[in-house]
Design a protein around this motif. Structure first.
Motif, PDB file in Angstrom:
ATOM      1  N   SER A  71       0.831  -1.210   0.000  1.00  0.00           N
ATOM      2  CA  SER A  71       0.000   0.000   0.000  1.00  0.00           C
ATOM      3  C   SER A  71       0.864   1.258   0.000  1.00  0.00           C
ATOM      4  O   SER A  71       0.524   2.261  -0.630  1.00  0.00           O
ATOM      5  N   HIS A  75       0.526   4.317  -2.589  1.00  0.00           N
ATOM      6  CA  HIS A  75       0.281   5.693  -2.142  1.00  0.00           C
ATOM      7  C   HIS A  75       1.419   6.621  -2.550  1.00  0.00           C
ATOM      8  O   HIS A  75       1.200   7.821  -2.774  1.00  0.00           O
ATOM      9  N   GLN A 120      -9.611   1.478   0.506  1.00  0.00           N
ATOM     10  CA  GLN A 120     -10.072   0.181   0.996  1.00  0.00           C
ATOM     11  C   GLN A 120     -11.427   0.225   1.702  1.00  0.00           C
ATOM     12  O   GLN A 120     -12.313  -0.563   1.407  1.00  0.00           O
ATOM     13  N   ASP A 203      -6.959   0.024  -3.830  1.00  0.00           N
ATOM     14  CA  ASP A 203      -6.319  -0.521  -2.629  1.00  0.00           C
ATOM     15  C   ASP A 203      -7.326  -1.386  -1.866  1.00  0.00           C
ATOM     16  O   ASP A 203      -8.191  -0.878  -1.176  1.00  0.00           O
ATOM     17  N   ILE A 235      -4.126  -3.554  -5.251  1.00  0.00           N
ATOM     18  CA  ILE A 235      -3.430  -3.931  -4.026  1.00  0.00           C
ATOM     19  C   ILE A 235      -4.340  -4.926  -3.322  1.00  0.00           C
ATOM     20  O   ILE A 235      -5.499  -4.615  -3.029  1.00  0.00           O
TER      21      ILE A 235
END
Length: 594
Positions: A71, A75, A120, A203, A235
């Motif tokens: 992650s 990012h 997420q 993500d 991800i």
């Protein structure tokens, strides 16, 4: 050069190349990326020299456990690193331009417009006090997609329709809590794709969703990105999902790429020991029930070349199946008969309607066994758990625990029964008091039920920490200082404090990484064998059911539509709904090479 170093170098080379055709410039090229977090003791590295390449219109998945840097890498692409995180080295080339050299204003022009992002947790990333329409409109204005008030509204409605919400115009004034998890995730995906970006970073976009909802959303995402030619960077900790949805796979461990290449090839022939361990532990790729074992998956040496765990589990499962077939029936720990729950819903101007959440549900669980209650969100499975724990009163029907009818119990008899039946909830952080240290958290049931004196409680806490394979040093720590897997172990230790006979696990492993999940599932199997525990395991993840449950009951719209042994349900499902759930397990049909 060591074999381990050679494998890592080959992985980096595979991550750098192979995603683009000869002569094409890659859309995204990350070269020797380093990311660190500034602490009081200095800079702590999180990503150490990551290299990867993603071509236009392609899909790449990054997998690994919590803390592997996946992650953080994602990012870092758009410099949305949390807190004190910063890029300390390397380049991030997007469409030929190095984003690490961009100013904050330049990055704002890239975020949303050229690179979309789907976070997420949809509930944490949608403001609960703003309507869905307002938040979508805000994103449209911020990305400069429209400025006129009417145009913004019309564009927002279209975004929600593109995200799969047919009645988008009616839903604009609703708030996040009025949407299901799948609907909230669709809103975030719609916002991420609103400007038709060249790259979408997703993500863990579906980690908390049912397998059928997950499949619908991922199918929809695949259609949208294919139609507008968007590249996708996934991800995820779900190897099955990665293999199904991504052409290329990058495996990260301790901030480095340890293996990379075509997804199916890596899963069928994993070369690095860590990848082999991931594949062996993945429930979506497993075939049989986890067995009790004397050794937990704790402090694994991923450099060790030998990986036999997946094979051992299958052999142990076959032995268990034979033992169960010849075992005599045991007494029932839980008996549920015609259980019904009807909610009264207040309507407009005082009008009321009713919702039947649980409709004449019946099942029994033999002592010392595990029954899984599965189904989509809204099927009624968590409502059954609440009535079993007497957190909700049944409208009709009967629940008997160890032969004792639950309905008339109040006061001291109910408190005594609850000491024999303990819950473990989905979110280990949300179910632990952040202001109470681990020792006091585990001792809480002992204090509530006035069991023993202070010294004996401290001794019991130490014993429980040992049972769940946590060091005694954690006694003075707080939940925010622990990993997700450690927090869930604390929740299990707290549930076991009173030596219960029954444990109700409501989505207890759904939010955990595959290796941590395997540790918790193995721990539950060991504790069951040691203490003769009875489990009611509530989940939407049928892959986990295969490796934890003896029997399965499938719920749909408040009713049990199918109930049988785990092998019978998986090998010969009677209902189409059950087959649909099984078909939606990502990666279940992939042949493995270990």
């Amino acid at each position: 050069m060591s074999e381990q170093a050679a494998q890592t170098e080959q992985a980096e080379q595979a991550a750098r190349g192979g995603q683009t055709a000869m002569g094409e410039r890659p859309l995204l090229e990350i070269t020797d990326l380093h990311v660190g977090f500034q602490t009081q003791t200095g800079l702590v590295p999180a990503v150490n020299g990551v290299n990867l390449t993603l071509g236009a219109g392609k899909t790449l998945a990054i997998v690994g456990e919590s803390g592997s840097g996946k992650s953080t890498t994602a990012h870092a692409i758009i410099n949305l690193l949390p807190g004190s995180g910063k890029i300390t080295g390397g380049r991030v080339l997007f469409d030929g331009q190095d984003l690490t050299t961009f100013s904050e204003k330049q990055l704002q022009d890239v975020r949303g417009r050229l690179i979309g992002f789907v976070p997420q947790d949809p509930m944490a990333n949608l403001n609960p006090v703003w309507s869905i329409g307002f938040q979508v409109e805000e994103a449209i204005r911020a990305n400069g997609l429209a400025s006129d008030r009417k145009d913004v509204k019309n564009r927002a409605i279209q975004v929600l329709k593109d995200a799969g919400l047919a009645d988008a115009d009616k839903r604009m004034k609703q708030f996040p809590h009025q949407f299901s998890g799948g609907m909230r995730q669709r809103v975030l995906i719609g916002m991420g794709l609103a400007s038709r970006p060249k790259l979408l970073i997703a993500d863990e976009p579906t980690s908390a969703l049912d397998v059928t909802v997950q499949r619908r959303i991922l199918d929809h995402l695949e259609t949208l990105t294919r139609d507008i030619g968007t590249s996708v960077l996934f991800i995820t900790h779900d190897l099955g999902l990665a293999a199904e949805r991504a052409e290329q796979l990058v495996v990260m461990y301790k901030g480095k790429v340890v293996e990379a290449g075509p997804s199916a090839e890596i899963l069928q022939n994993p070369m690095h020991p860590y990848t082999q361990r991931l594949v062996a532990a993945a429930p979506s790729l497993a075939s049989r029930r986890i067995q009790s074992a004397s050794q937990h998956l704790v402090d694994i040496d991923y450099e060790a070349p030998k990986v036999t765990e997946g094979i051992d589990l299958i052999q142990a499962a076959e032995a268990r199946a034979e033992a169960q077939a010849s075992a005599a029936a045991r007494e029932a720990a839980i008996v549920v008969e015609d259980l019904t729950k009807v909610y009264k819903i207040r309507g407009v101007k005082g009008a009321a309607s009713s919702l039947t959440a649980v409709d004449k549900v019946s099942f029994s669980i033999e002592r010392g066994t595990t029954m899984a209650l599965v189904g989509e969100s809204g099927s009624g499975k968590s409502t059954v758990a609440k009535m079993l724990l007497k957190l909700e009163d049944a409208t009709s029907g009967r629940i008997a625990i160890g032969g004792v009818d639950l309905a008339p119990l109040t006061g001291k008899p109910l408190l005594e029964l609850r000491s024999r039946m303990q819950p473990v909830f989905q979110d280990p952080y949300g179910s632990l008091d952040p202001l109470r240290n681990i020792g006091n958290t585990i001792a809480e049931p002992l204090n509530t039920h006035k069991v023993g004196d202070r010294a004996s409680r401290r001794a019991r806490v130490r014993e429980l920490l040992d049972q769940v394979a946590l060091p005694e040093a954690l006694v003075t720590r707080y939940p925010n200082e622990l990993s997700g897997g450690q927090r869930q172990r604390v929740a299990i230790a707290r549930a076991l404090a009173l030596k219960p006979e029954i444990v109700v696990l409501d989505e207890a492993v759904s939010a955990l990484d595959v290796l941590v999940q395997a540790q918790i599932l193995r721990l539950l199997a060991d504790l069951q064998a040691e203490m003769d525990l009875t489990y009611l395991f509530i989940t939407h993840d049928l892959a986990v059911v295969r490796v934890i449950a003896d029997r399965v009951a499938v719920m749909q719209r408040g009713r049990i539509v199918e109930a049988a042994t785990t092998d019978e349900v998986f090998d010969n499902p009677r209902e189409k709904y059950t087959q649909d759930l099984l078909d939606a397990i990502p990666g279940a049909g992939i042949a493995l090479g270990i």
